[in-house]
Design a protein around this motif. Structure first.
Motif, PDB file in Angstrom:
ATOM      1  N   MET A  79       0.829  -1.213   0.000  1.00 31.03           N
ATOM      2  CA  MET A  79       0.000   0.000   0.000  1.00 31.03           C
ATOM      3  C   MET A  79       0.863   1.263   0.000  1.00 31.03           C
ATOM      4  N   GLU A  80       1.937   1.275   0.773  1.00 31.33           N
ATOM      5  CA  GLU A  80       2.835   2.432   0.803  1.00 31.33           C
ATOM      6  C   GLU A  80       3.480   2.654  -0.564  1.00 31.33           C
ATOM      7  N   ASN A  81       3.892   1.567  -1.203  1.00 35.50           N
ATOM      8  CA  ASN A  81       4.508   1.678  -2.521  1.00 35.50           C
ATOM      9  C   ASN A  81       3.490   2.077  -3.586  1.00 35.50           C
ATOM     10  N   ALA A  82       2.275   1.565  -3.484  1.00 34.28           N
ATOM     11  CA  ALA A  82       1.218   1.953  -4.426  1.00 34.28           C
ATOM     12  C   ALA A  82       0.936   3.444  -4.300  1.00 34.28           C
ATOM     13  N   LYS A  83       0.906   3.950  -3.076  1.00 35.47           N
ATOM     14  CA  LYS A  83       0.672   5.386  -2.875  1.00 35.47           C
ATOM     15  C   LYS A  83       1.780   6.212  -3.526  1.00 35.47           C
ATOM     16  N   ALA A  84       3.031   5.772  -3.373  1.00 33.92           N
ATOM     17  CA  ALA A  84       4.151   6.485  -3.994  1.00 33.92           C
ATOM     18  C   ALA A  84       4.024   6.457  -5.516  1.00 33.92           C
ATOM     19  N   LEU A  85       3.661   5.310  -6.076  1.00 34.97           N
ATOM     20  CA  LEU A  85       3.452   5.197  -7.517  1.00 34.97           C
ATOM     21  C   LEU A  85       2.357   6.147  -7.995  1.00 34.97           C
ATOM     22  N   ILE A  86       1.223   6.124  -7.310  1.00 42.52           N
ATOM     23  CA  ILE A  86       0.089   6.972  -7.687  1.00 42.52           C
ATOM     24  C   ILE A  86       0.460   8.443  -7.581  1.00 42.52           C
ATOM     25  N   ASP A  87       1.179   8.822  -6.535  1.00 40.27           N
ATOM     26  CA  ASP A  87       1.601  10.220  -6.380  1.00 40.27           C
ATOM     27  C   ASP A  87       2.452  10.675  -7.568  1.00 40.27           C
ATOM     28  N   ILE A  88       3.386   9.833  -7.989  1.00 38.47           N
ATOM     29  CA  ILE A  88       4.250  10.189  -9.120  1.00 38.47           C
ATOM     30  C   ILE A  88       3.421  10.303 -10.401  1.00 38.47           C
ATOM     31  N   ILE A  89       2.524   9.359 -10.618  1.00 36.94           N
ATOM     32  CA  ILE A  89       1.695   9.364 -11.825  1.00 36.94           C
ATOM     33  C   ILE A  89       0.788  10.589 -11.851  1.00 36.94           C
ATOM     34  N   GLU A  90       0.154  10.893 -10.708  1.00 34.66           N
ATOM     35  CA  GLU A  90      -0.768  12.030 -10.652  1.00 34.66           C
ATOM     36  C   GLU A  90      -0.057  13.371 -10.818  1.00 34.66           C
ATOM     37  N   LYS A  91       1.227  13.413 -10.531  1.00 39.57           N
ATOM     38  CA  LYS A  91       2.003  14.644 -10.728  1.00 39.57           C
ATOM     39  C   LYS A  91       2.446  14.790 -12.183  1.00 39.57           C
ATOM     40  N   GLY A  92       1.999  13.872 -13.044  1.00 33.62           N
ATOM     41  CA  GLY A  92       2.330  13.957 -14.455  1.00 33.62           C
ATOM     42  C   GLY A  92       3.635  13.294 -14.848  1.00 33.62           C
ATOM     43  N   ASN A  93       4.155  12.453 -13.973  1.00 34.53           N
ATOM     44  CA  ASN A  93       5.434  11.782 -14.251  1.00 34.53           C
ATOM     45  C   ASN A  93       5.268  10.290 -14.523  1.00 34.53           C
ATOM     46  N   GLY A  94       4.133   9.925 -15.111  1.00 34.90           N
ATOM     47  CA  GLY A  94       3.892   8.520 -15.431  1.00 34.90           C
ATOM     48  C   GLY A  94       4.910   7.960 -16.400  1.00 34.90           C
ATOM     49  N   ALA A  95       5.385   8.797 -17.322  1.00 30.67           N
ATOM     50  CA  ALA A  95       6.393   8.342 -18.285  1.00 30.67           C
ATOM     51  C   ALA A  95       7.666   7.893 -17.569  1.00 30.67           C
ATOM     52  N   LEU A  96       7.993   8.564 -16.509  1.00 33.15           N
ATOM     53  CA  LEU A  96       9.158   8.181 -15.706  1.00 33.15           C
ATOM     54  C   LEU A  96       8.962   6.784 -15.127  1.00 33.15           C
ATOM     55  N   ILE A  97       7.777   6.512 -14.618  1.00 36.62           N
ATOM     56  CA  ILE A  97       7.473   5.187 -14.061  1.00 36.62           C
ATOM     57  C   ILE A  97       7.550   4.133 -15.158  1.00 36.62           C
ATOM     58  N   LEU A  98       6.946   4.427 -16.318  1.00 35.56           N
ATOM     59  CA  LEU A  98       7.002   3.468 -17.428  1.00 35.56           C
ATOM     60  C   LEU A  98       8.435   3.172 -17.838  1.00 35.56           C
ATOM     61  N   ARG A  99       9.263   4.199 -17.903  1.00 30.57           N
ATOM     62  CA  ARG A  99      10.671   4.026 -18.256  1.00 30.57           C
ATOM     63  C   ARG A  99      11.375   3.127 -17.233  1.00 30.57           C
ATOM     64  N   GLU A 100      11.106   3.356 -15.945  1.00 27.65           N
ATOM     65  CA  GLU A 100      11.709   2.526 -14.885  1.00 27.65           C
ATOM     66  C   GLU A 100      11.236   1.076 -15.004  1.00 27.65           C
ATOM     67  N   ILE A 101       9.946   0.882 -15.265  1.00 22.38           N
ATOM     68  CA  ILE A 101       9.401  -0.471 -15.403  1.00 22.38           C
ATOM     69  C   ILE A 101      10.116  -1.206 -16.529  1.00 22.38           C
ATOM     70  N   VAL A 102      10.228  -0.549 -17.689  1.00 21.85           N
ATOM     71  CA  VAL A 102      10.860  -1.175 -18.853  1.00 21.85           C
ATOM     72  C   VAL A 102      12.327  -1.475 -18.580  1.00 21.85           C
ATOM     73  N   GLU A 103      13.068  -0.512 -18.051  1.00 20.24           N
ATOM     74  CA  GLU A 103      14.496  -0.716 -17.795  1.00 20.24           C
ATOM     75  C   GLU A 103      14.741  -1.850 -16.801  1.00 20.24           C
ATOM     76  N   ILE A 104      14.015  -1.826 -15.701  1.00 20.06           N
ATOM     77  CA  ILE A 104      14.210  -2.854 -14.664  1.00 20.06           C
ATOM     78  C   ILE A 104      13.824  -4.222 -15.193  1.00 20.06           C
ATOM     79  N   SER A 105      12.725  -4.281 -15.924  1.00 16.96           N
ATOM     80  CA  SER A 105      12.269  -5.554 -16.469  1.00 16.96           C
ATOM     81  C   SER A 105      13.234  -6.099 -17.507  1.00 16.96           C
ATOM     82  N   LEU A 106      13.620  -5.278 -18.469  1.00 18.19           N
ATOM     83  CA  LEU A 106      14.503  -5.743 -19.544  1.00 18.19           C
ATOM     84  C   LEU A 106      15.920  -6.042 -19.061  1.00 18.19           C
TER      85      LEU A 106
END
Length: 131
Positions: A79-106
């Motif tokens: 829940m704490e991590n989900a809140k941090a994710l949502i906060d970043i996305i709602e601030k308009g930085n969703g692309a940053l999260i997507l980039r992190e997801i792709v880099e970490i996964s690949l």
């Protein structure tokens, strides 16, 4: 460890006896002492340095929350991590999260993909699509 090894270790620490080592160790501050204003209280009452949301998300994407920790349950950490994710996305930085997801996964930095899929689902569910 031999007596000679102990003596060498004490010399490296500028101590001459085990008694001095005991005094030196006792003079160290406790984790329960707030040493600086930029420290925050953790879930066990100790003081630590705060981690920003992006670093929290990176840890979540790589380590996940399976099994929780000694101090917090898996549900609480998620829940704490989900809140941090949502906060970043709602601030308009969703692309940053997507980039992190792709880099970490690949890069294979996460032992499993549960957290990355969870984060991706939060991005897809977001009403803010400025990715």
């Amino acid at each position: 460890m031999t007596t000679m090894d102990v003596e060498e270790q004490l010399q490296r620490m500028n101590l001459t006896s085990l008694d001095q080592l005991g005094v030196a160790m006792q003079s160290q501050p406790s984790q329960r002492e707030n040493l600086r204003e930029d420290q925050i209280e953790n879930s066990e009452g100790g003081y630590v340095w705060a981690v920003n949301d992006l670093n929290r998300v990176r840890r979540f994407l790589i380590l996940g929350t399976t099994g929780g920790s000694f101090y917090a349950s898996e549900k609480t950490l998620t829940m704490e991590n989900a809140k941090a994710l949502i906060d970043i996305i709602e601030k308009g930085n969703g692309a940053l999260i997507l980039r992190e997801i792709v880099e970490i996964s690949l890069d294979g930095r996460a032992p499993n993909q549960n957290s990355t899929l969870f984060a991706l689902a939060l991005c897809a569910r977001s009403r803010n699509h400025n990715f």
